[in-house]
Scaffold this motif. Sequence first.
Motif, PDB file in Angstrom:
ATOM      1  N   LEU A  31      49.257  32.139  20.443  1.00  0.00           N
ATOM      2  CA  LEU A  31      48.751  30.923  21.078  1.00  0.00           C
ATOM      3  C   LEU A  31      49.919  30.020  21.453  1.00  0.00           C
ATOM      4  CD1 LEU A  31      46.371  29.076  21.882  1.00  0.00           C
ATOM      5  CD2 LEU A  31      46.422  28.161  19.550  1.00  0.00           C
ATOM      6  N   ILE A  32      50.045  29.721  22.732  1.00  0.00           N
ATOM      7  CA  ILE A  32      51.052  28.778  23.229  1.00  0.00           C
ATOM      8  C   ILE A  32      50.294  27.528  23.651  1.00  0.00           C
ATOM      9  CG2 ILE A  32      52.899  28.372  24.907  1.00  0.00           C
ATOM     10  CD1 ILE A  32      53.475  30.700  22.985  1.00  0.00           C
ATOM     11  N   ARG A  33      50.372  26.492  22.840  1.00  0.00           N
ATOM     12  CA  ARG A  33      49.640  25.260  23.148  1.00  0.00           C
ATOM     13  C   ARG A  33      50.321  24.524  24.293  1.00  0.00           C
ATOM     14  NH1 ARG A  33      48.920  25.716  17.584  1.00  0.00           N
ATOM     15  NH2 ARG A  33      46.727  25.822  17.005  1.00  0.00           N
ATOM     16  N   ARG A  34      49.546  23.892  25.113  1.00  0.00           N
ATOM     17  CA  ARG A  34      50.019  23.166  26.281  1.00  0.00           C
ATOM     18  C   ARG A  34      50.171  21.701  25.946  1.00  0.00           C
ATOM     19  NH1 ARG A  34      51.366  27.581  28.425  1.00  0.00           N
ATOM     20  NH2 ARG A  34      50.231  28.467  30.126  1.00  0.00           N
ATOM     21  N   PRO A  35      51.100  20.984  26.587  1.00  0.00           N
ATOM     22  CA  PRO A  35      52.075  21.515  27.530  1.00  0.00           C
ATOM     23  C   PRO A  35      53.257  22.149  26.802  1.00  0.00           C
ATOM     24  CG  PRO A  35      52.357  19.150  27.382  1.00  0.00           C
ATOM     25  CD  PRO A  35      51.173  19.518  26.515  1.00  0.00           C
ATOM     26  N   ILE A  36      53.894  23.098  27.487  1.00  0.00           N
ATOM     27  CA  ILE A  36      55.125  23.719  27.006  1.00  0.00           C
ATOM     28  C   ILE A  36      56.123  23.670  28.152  1.00  0.00           C
ATOM     29  CG2 ILE A  36      54.342  26.042  27.630  1.00  0.00           C
ATOM     30  CD1 ILE A  36      56.008  27.003  25.139  1.00  0.00           C
ATOM     31  N   TYR A  37      57.396  23.478  27.833  1.00  0.00           N
ATOM     32  CA  TYR A  37      58.444  23.401  28.849  1.00  0.00           C
ATOM     33  C   TYR A  37      59.399  24.561  28.624  1.00  0.00           C
ATOM     34  CZ  TYR A  37      56.442  18.796  29.095  1.00  0.00           C
ATOM     35  OH  TYR A  37      55.549  17.760  29.199  1.00  0.00           O
ATOM     36  N   LEU A  38      59.420  25.483  29.575  1.00  0.00           N
ATOM     37  CA  LEU A  38      60.288  26.644  29.506  1.00  0.00           C
ATOM     38  C   LEU A  38      61.239  26.551  30.691  1.00  0.00           C
ATOM     39  CD1 LEU A  38      60.960  29.344  28.160  1.00  0.00           C
ATOM     40  CD2 LEU A  38      59.193  30.401  29.564  1.00  0.00           C
ATOM     41  N   ARG A  39      62.480  26.166  30.411  1.00  0.00           N
ATOM     42  CA  ARG A  39      63.471  25.963  31.473  1.00  0.00           C
ATOM     43  C   ARG A  39      64.512  27.067  31.417  1.00  0.00           C
ATOM     44  NH1 ARG A  39      63.672  19.871  29.670  1.00  0.00           N
ATOM     45  NH2 ARG A  39      61.951  19.116  30.907  1.00  0.00           N
ATOM     46  N   GLY A  40      64.851  27.605  32.570  1.00  0.00           N
ATOM     47  CA  GLY A  40      65.888  28.620  32.635  1.00  0.00           C
ATOM     48  C   GLY A  40      65.322  30.005  32.437  1.00  0.00           C
ATOM     49  N   GLY A  41      66.173  30.898  31.936  1.00  0.00           N
ATOM     50  CA  GLY A  41      65.804  32.301  31.753  1.00  0.00           C
ATOM     51  C   GLY A  41      64.732  32.499  30.712  1.00  0.00           C
ATOM     52  N   GLY A  42      64.382  33.736  30.502  1.00  0.00           N
ATOM     53  CA  GLY A  42      63.339  34.070  29.549  1.00  0.00           C
ATOM     54  C   GLY A  42      63.876  34.289  28.159  1.00  0.00           C
ATOM     55  N   TYR A  43      63.007  34.742  27.310  1.00  0.00           N
ATOM     56  CA  TYR A  43      63.368  35.091  25.937  1.00  0.00           C
ATOM     57  C   TYR A  43      62.851  36.492  25.681  1.00  0.00           C
ATOM     58  CZ  TYR A  43      58.498  34.122  24.751  1.00  0.00           C
ATOM     59  OH  TYR A  43      57.135  34.143  24.690  1.00  0.00           O
ATOM     60  N   SER A  44      63.302  37.088  24.604  1.00  0.00           N
ATOM     61  CA  SER A  44      62.787  38.410  24.260  1.00  0.00           C
ATOM     62  C   SER A  44      62.080  38.349  22.923  1.00  0.00           C
ATOM     63  CB  SER A  44      63.915  39.443  24.225  1.00  0.00           C
ATOM     64  OG  SER A  44      64.812  39.164  23.185  1.00  0.00           O
ATOM     65  N   GLY A  45      61.128  39.249  22.740  1.00  0.00           N
ATOM     66  CA  GLY A  45      60.355  39.279  21.512  1.00  0.00           C
ATOM     67  C   GLY A  45      59.209  38.285  21.576  1.00  0.00           C
ATOM     68  N   GLY A  46      58.880  37.734  20.446  1.00  0.00           N
ATOM     69  CA  GLY A  46      57.847  36.708  20.387  1.00  0.00           C
ATOM     70  C   GLY A  46      56.431  37.235  20.239  1.00  0.00           C
ATOM     71  N   ARG A  47      56.257  38.495  19.835  1.00  0.00           N
ATOM     72  CA  ARG A  47      54.907  39.016  19.620  1.00  0.00           C
ATOM     73  C   ARG A  47      54.261  38.223  18.485  1.00  0.00           C
ATOM     74  NH1 ARG A  47      52.968  42.892  16.351  1.00  0.00           N
ATOM     75  NH2 ARG A  47      55.022  43.689  15.840  1.00  0.00           N
ATOM     76  N   GLY A  48      53.061  37.704  18.745  1.00  0.00           N
ATOM     77  CA  GLY A  48      52.354  36.908  17.747  1.00  0.00           C
ATOM     78  C   GLY A  48      52.843  35.470  17.645  1.00  0.00           C
ATOM     79  N   LEU A  49      53.628  35.005  18.622  1.00  0.00           N
ATOM     80  CA  LEU A  49      54.185  33.642  18.605  1.00  0.00           C
ATOM     81  C   LEU A  49      53.093  32.597  18.760  1.00  0.00           C
ATOM     82  CD1 LEU A  49      56.669  31.699  18.757  1.00  0.00           C
ATOM     83  CD2 LEU A  49      56.641  32.086  21.237  1.00  0.00           C
ATOM     84  N   THR A  50      53.203  31.534  17.968  1.00  0.00           N
ATOM     85  CA  THR A  50      52.325  30.372  18.082  1.00  0.00           C
ATOM     86  C   THR A  50      53.197  29.139  18.215  1.00  0.00           C
ATOM     87  OG1 THR A  50      50.669  31.411  16.658  1.00  0.00           O
ATOM     88  CG2 THR A  50      50.507  29.036  16.949  1.00  0.00           C
ATOM     89  N   THR A  51      52.889  28.282  19.195  1.00  0.00           N
ATOM     90  CA  THR A  51      53.633  27.018  19.335  1.00  0.00           C
ATOM     91  C   THR A  51      52.667  25.847  19.290  1.00  0.00           C
ATOM     92  OG1 THR A  51      53.489  26.839  21.753  1.00  0.00           O
ATOM     93  CG2 THR A  51      55.337  28.118  20.860  1.00  0.00           C
ATOM     94  N   GLY A  52      53.205  24.715  18.903  1.00  0.00           N
ATOM     95  CA  GLY A  52      52.461  23.474  18.986  1.00  0.00           C
ATOM     96  C   GLY A  52      52.587  22.888  20.380  1.00  0.00           C
ATOM     97  N   ARG A  53      52.132  21.695  20.548  1.00  0.00           N
ATOM     98  CA  ARG A  53      52.206  21.010  21.841  1.00  0.00           C
ATOM     99  C   ARG A  53      53.619  20.460  22.083  1.00  0.00           C
ATOM    100  NH1 ARG A  53      47.080  21.143  22.976  1.00  0.00           N
ATOM    101  NH2 ARG A  53      45.457  20.547  21.529  1.00  0.00           N
ATOM    102  N   PHE A  54      53.966  20.344  23.347  1.00  0.00           N
ATOM    103  CA  PHE A  54      55.206  19.724  23.811  1.00  0.00           C
ATOM    104  C   PHE A  54      56.468  20.443  23.325  1.00  0.00           C
ATOM    105  CE2 PHE A  54      52.000  16.358  23.774  1.00  0.00           C
ATOM    106  CZ  PHE A  54      52.057  15.945  25.091  1.00  0.00           C
TER     107      PHE A  54
END
Length: 189
Positions: A31-54
């Motif tokens: 679950l990636i809670r909104r809003p999220i700011y992803l600037r620039g290149g990508g990342y690798s991995g992150g299976r099962g990643l959960t983020t909070g807001r902002f």
Amino acid sequence: MKIYQQYSVSELFKTAYSWLMTKLFFRDARLIRRPIYLRGGGYSGGRGLTTGRFCRFDLVGNEALKIGTDCEFGDFTHIVAHKDVRIGSGVLAASKVFISDTDHGSYKGTAASIPDIPPKKRKLVSGHVVIGNHVWIGENAVILSGAEIGDGCVIGANSVISKRIPANSIAVGHNKVIRQYCKQLKSQP
């Protein structure tokens, strides 16, 4: 406990929207809670990643940020990865955690940056950050370039970490280890 008992109606809709957007754009994440700011290149991995807001991820170059499985980042987590930030599996980070492999200038030896130059105009210097598996990072903690946090560590709230912290340790303040778990004795000395 059922989900509708944990959230208000508006929070339930926000979470449902975030879940839908997660499945569309971050398929491996939980679950990636909104809003999220992803600037620039990508990342690798992150299976099962959960983020909070902002949450904010400032990335330069592809795969400067590597995230293990089943990690959770609280609200307002900010990660700067210009060269090498590696986060293990099962990491839990509270809100307002800052992780960065980059400094505005150099502050070691004879090549130290000149204080008369505004920080914004100083050369960016990138190092590395390594966070092991099953690490718990407390609220407002700051993890800086050069930090190597071993598996199973607890980083206290408001701590600043810029050096090596041995596995299975509790660290608080500025790189201060206050306790270390002994697996052979299954205790803490």
